[in-house]
Design a protein around this motif. Structure first.
Motif, PDB file in Angstrom:
ATOM      1  N   THR A  74       4.749  14.912   4.243  1.00  0.00           N
ATOM      2  CA  THR A  74       5.062  15.480   3.573  1.00  0.00           C
ATOM      3  C   THR A  74       5.584  15.893   3.358  1.00  0.00           C
ATOM      4  O   THR A  74       6.909  14.934   1.460  1.00  0.00           O
ATOM      5  N   GLY A  75       7.073  15.399   3.418  1.00  0.00           N
ATOM      6  CA  GLY A  75       8.331  15.741   3.108  1.00  0.00           C
ATOM      7  C   GLY A  75       9.115  13.865   3.140  1.00  0.00           C
ATOM      8  O   GLY A  75      10.463  13.221   2.880  1.00  0.00           O
ATOM      9  N   LEU A  76       8.263  12.829   3.302  1.00  0.00           N
ATOM     10  CA  LEU A  76       9.527  11.533   2.765  1.00  0.00           C
ATOM     11  C   LEU A  76       9.427  11.672   1.697  1.00  0.00           C
ATOM     12  O   LEU A  76       8.163  11.436   0.743  1.00  0.00           O
ATOM     13  N   VAL A 135       0.142  11.513   1.510  1.00  0.00           N
ATOM     14  CA  VAL A 135       0.773  12.487   2.761  1.00  0.00           C
ATOM     15  C   VAL A 135       1.491  12.985   1.963  1.00  0.00           C
ATOM     16  O   VAL A 135       2.297  13.836   2.524  1.00  0.00           O
ATOM     17  N   ALA A 136       2.322  12.880   1.331  1.00  0.00           N
ATOM     18  CA  ALA A 136       3.106  13.879   0.522  1.00  0.00           C
ATOM     19  C   ALA A 136       2.352  15.381  -0.385  1.00  0.00           C
ATOM     20  O   ALA A 136       3.834  15.666  -0.831  1.00  0.00           O
ATOM     21  N   ALA A 137       0.783  14.889  -0.520  1.00  0.00           N
ATOM     22  CA  ALA A 137       0.426  16.024  -0.868  1.00  0.00           C
ATOM     23  C   ALA A 137       0.273  17.253  -0.018  1.00  0.00           C
ATOM     24  O   ALA A 137       0.881  17.016   1.423  1.00  0.00           O
ATOM     25  N   GLU A 138      -0.257  18.686  -0.960  1.00  0.00           N
ATOM     26  CA  GLU A 138       0.717  19.345   0.442  1.00  0.00           C
ATOM     27  C   GLU A 138      -0.775  19.614   1.345  1.00  0.00           C
ATOM     28  O   GLU A 138      -0.781  20.404   2.147  1.00  0.00           O
ATOM     29  N   ARG A 139      -2.058  19.232   0.614  1.00  0.00           N
ATOM     30  CA  ARG A 139      -3.108  19.074   2.023  1.00  0.00           C
ATOM     31  C   ARG A 139      -3.157  18.099   2.843  1.00  0.00           C
ATOM     32  O   ARG A 139      -4.027  18.609   3.639  1.00  0.00           O
ATOM     33  N   ALA A 140      -2.033  17.092   2.443  1.00  0.00           N
ATOM     34  CA  ALA A 140      -2.008  16.521   3.969  1.00  0.00           C
ATOM     35  C   ALA A 140      -0.747  16.993   4.862  1.00  0.00           C
ATOM     36  O   ALA A 140      -0.635  16.069   5.660  1.00  0.00           O
ATOM     37  N   ASP A 143       8.802   2.255   5.167  1.00  0.00           N
ATOM     38  CA  ASP A 143       9.577   2.134   7.064  1.00  0.00           C
ATOM     39  C   ASP A 143       8.673   2.494   7.978  1.00  0.00           C
ATOM     40  O   ASP A 143       8.652   1.497   9.148  1.00  0.00           O
ATOM     41  N   VAL A 144       7.826   3.446   8.093  1.00  0.00           N
ATOM     42  CA  VAL A 144       7.395   3.737   8.995  1.00  0.00           C
ATOM     43  C   VAL A 144       5.987   2.907   9.088  1.00  0.00           C
ATOM     44  O   VAL A 144       5.675   2.885  10.584  1.00  0.00           O
ATOM     45  N   TYR A 145       5.108   2.783   8.608  1.00  0.00           N
ATOM     46  CA  TYR A 145       4.140   1.584   8.325  1.00  0.00           C
ATOM     47  C   TYR A 145       4.818   0.054   9.164  1.00  0.00           C
ATOM     48  O   TYR A 145       4.371  -0.621   9.597  1.00  0.00           O
ATOM     49  N   THR A 146       6.356   0.196   8.532  1.00  0.00           N
ATOM     50  CA  THR A 146       6.618  -0.918   8.867  1.00  0.00           C
ATOM     51  C   THR A 146       7.230  -1.221  10.511  1.00  0.00           C
ATOM     52  O   THR A 146       6.762  -2.298  11.354  1.00  0.00           O
ATOM     53  N   HIS A 147       7.240  -0.190  10.778  1.00  0.00           N
ATOM     54  CA  HIS A 147       7.558   0.497  11.997  1.00  0.00           C
ATOM     55  C   HIS A 147       6.670  -0.369  13.302  1.00  0.00           C
ATOM     56  O   HIS A 147       6.388  -0.833  14.336  1.00  0.00           O
ATOM     57  N   MET A 148       5.321   0.790  12.365  1.00  0.00           N
ATOM     58  CA  MET A 148       3.860   0.456  12.807  1.00  0.00           C
ATOM     59  C   MET A 148       3.798  -0.317  13.151  1.00  0.00           C
ATOM     60  O   MET A 148       2.959  -1.662  14.231  1.00  0.00           O
ATOM     61  N   ALA A 149       3.845  -1.620  12.266  1.00  0.00           N
ATOM     62  CA  ALA A 149       3.331  -3.349  12.117  1.00  0.00           C
ATOM     63  C   ALA A 149       3.806  -3.529  13.337  1.00  0.00           C
ATOM     64  O   ALA A 149       3.010  -5.022  13.417  1.00  0.00           O
ATOM     65  N   ASP A 189       1.047  -1.152  -0.219  1.00  0.00           N
ATOM     66  CA  ASP A 189      -0.081  -0.003   0.000  1.00  0.00           C
ATOM     67  C   ASP A 189       0.554   1.080   0.017  1.00  0.00           C
ATOM     68  O   ASP A 189       0.077   2.488   0.303  1.00  0.00           O
ATOM     69  N   ALA A 190       2.255   1.008  -0.419  1.00  0.00           N
ATOM     70  CA  ALA A 190       3.271   2.144   0.165  1.00  0.00           C
ATOM     71  C   ALA A 190       2.231   3.424  -0.658  1.00  0.00           C
ATOM     72  O   ALA A 190       2.752   4.101  -0.762  1.00  0.00           O
TER      73      ALA A 190
END
Length: 200
Positions: free
Chosen positions: A46-48, A35-40, A55-61, A27-28
């Motif tokens: 936004t800068g990732l 999340v990269a869009a300015e609206r988010a 990686d962020v969501y692998t850590h969360m999982a 789902d990346a």
């Protein structure tokens, strides 16, 4: 908190909403585009790069206290729902967490070619609260939108959330996680004494 199962709800006039555990790699692309869009910008990612988002969501999982869900409407991704145990999160430093509390973060996908989607937010939030109250059997939801995110605060208020205090969530700087300081407005939704089977 154990792994949270998929949940599906058909809402007349809206479609079938399905919540499933987010797959960090599969789902990346979808999540990164959101999340990269300015609206988010208030989501804080936004800068990732795509790899960093994965990686962020692998850590969360790998955590037992935080869970990410991809939300689909009739098979099309429309939102990201994250749930977490408040006592395992920095929000617990800003309010007195109660037994039965659960934290929630919601990110809606941008509108597609069809343009704005009146009523979608309300439908989705009602399905989300049903999932939290009925399936997870929680007593109260806490959210912490950025104080500048007036749209999100208004959405939560329209769904019955009671505004709490403005707080400052402290910076988190760990080897696997970095979160900058956040000025947030807490809001709470308490489970009613009875809740109907139909989220409408």
């Amino acid at each position: 908190m154990p792994e949270q199962p998929p949940f599906e709800r058909t809402v007349t006039g809206f479609g079938t909403v399905r919540l499933r555990p987010l797959d960090p790699e599969r789902d990346a692309d979808t999540v990164h585009s959101w999340v990269a869009a300015e609206r988010a910008v208030f989501w804080g990612m936004t800068g990732l790069t795509r790899a960093q988002v994965a990686d962020v969501y692998t850590h969360m999982a790998g955590l037992g206290t935080h869970h990410a869900h991809l939300v689909e409407r009739d098979g099309v991704p429309v939102a990201l729902l994250q749930t977490y145990e408040p006592e395992a999160d920095r929000v617990s430093e800003c309010y007195d967490a109660r037994p039965g509390d659960i934290g929630v973060h919601v990110l809606l996908a941008p509108a597609g070619p069809e343009g704005p989607r009146p009523g979608w937010t309300g439908f989705l939030l009602r399905v989300f609260t049903e999932y939290v109250f009925r399936v997870l059997d929680r007593r109260r939801i806490v959210v912490d939108p950025d104080v500048r995110n007036e749209k999100a605060i208004a959405r939560f208020r329209s769904q019955g959330f009671e505004l709490g205090p403005a707080v400052v969530l402290p910076e988190i700087d760990l080897p696997d996680v970095y979160l900058p300081e956040k000025h947030a407005r807490l809001a709470f939704l308490t489970r009613p004494a009875t809740h109907p089977d139909d989220p409408r």
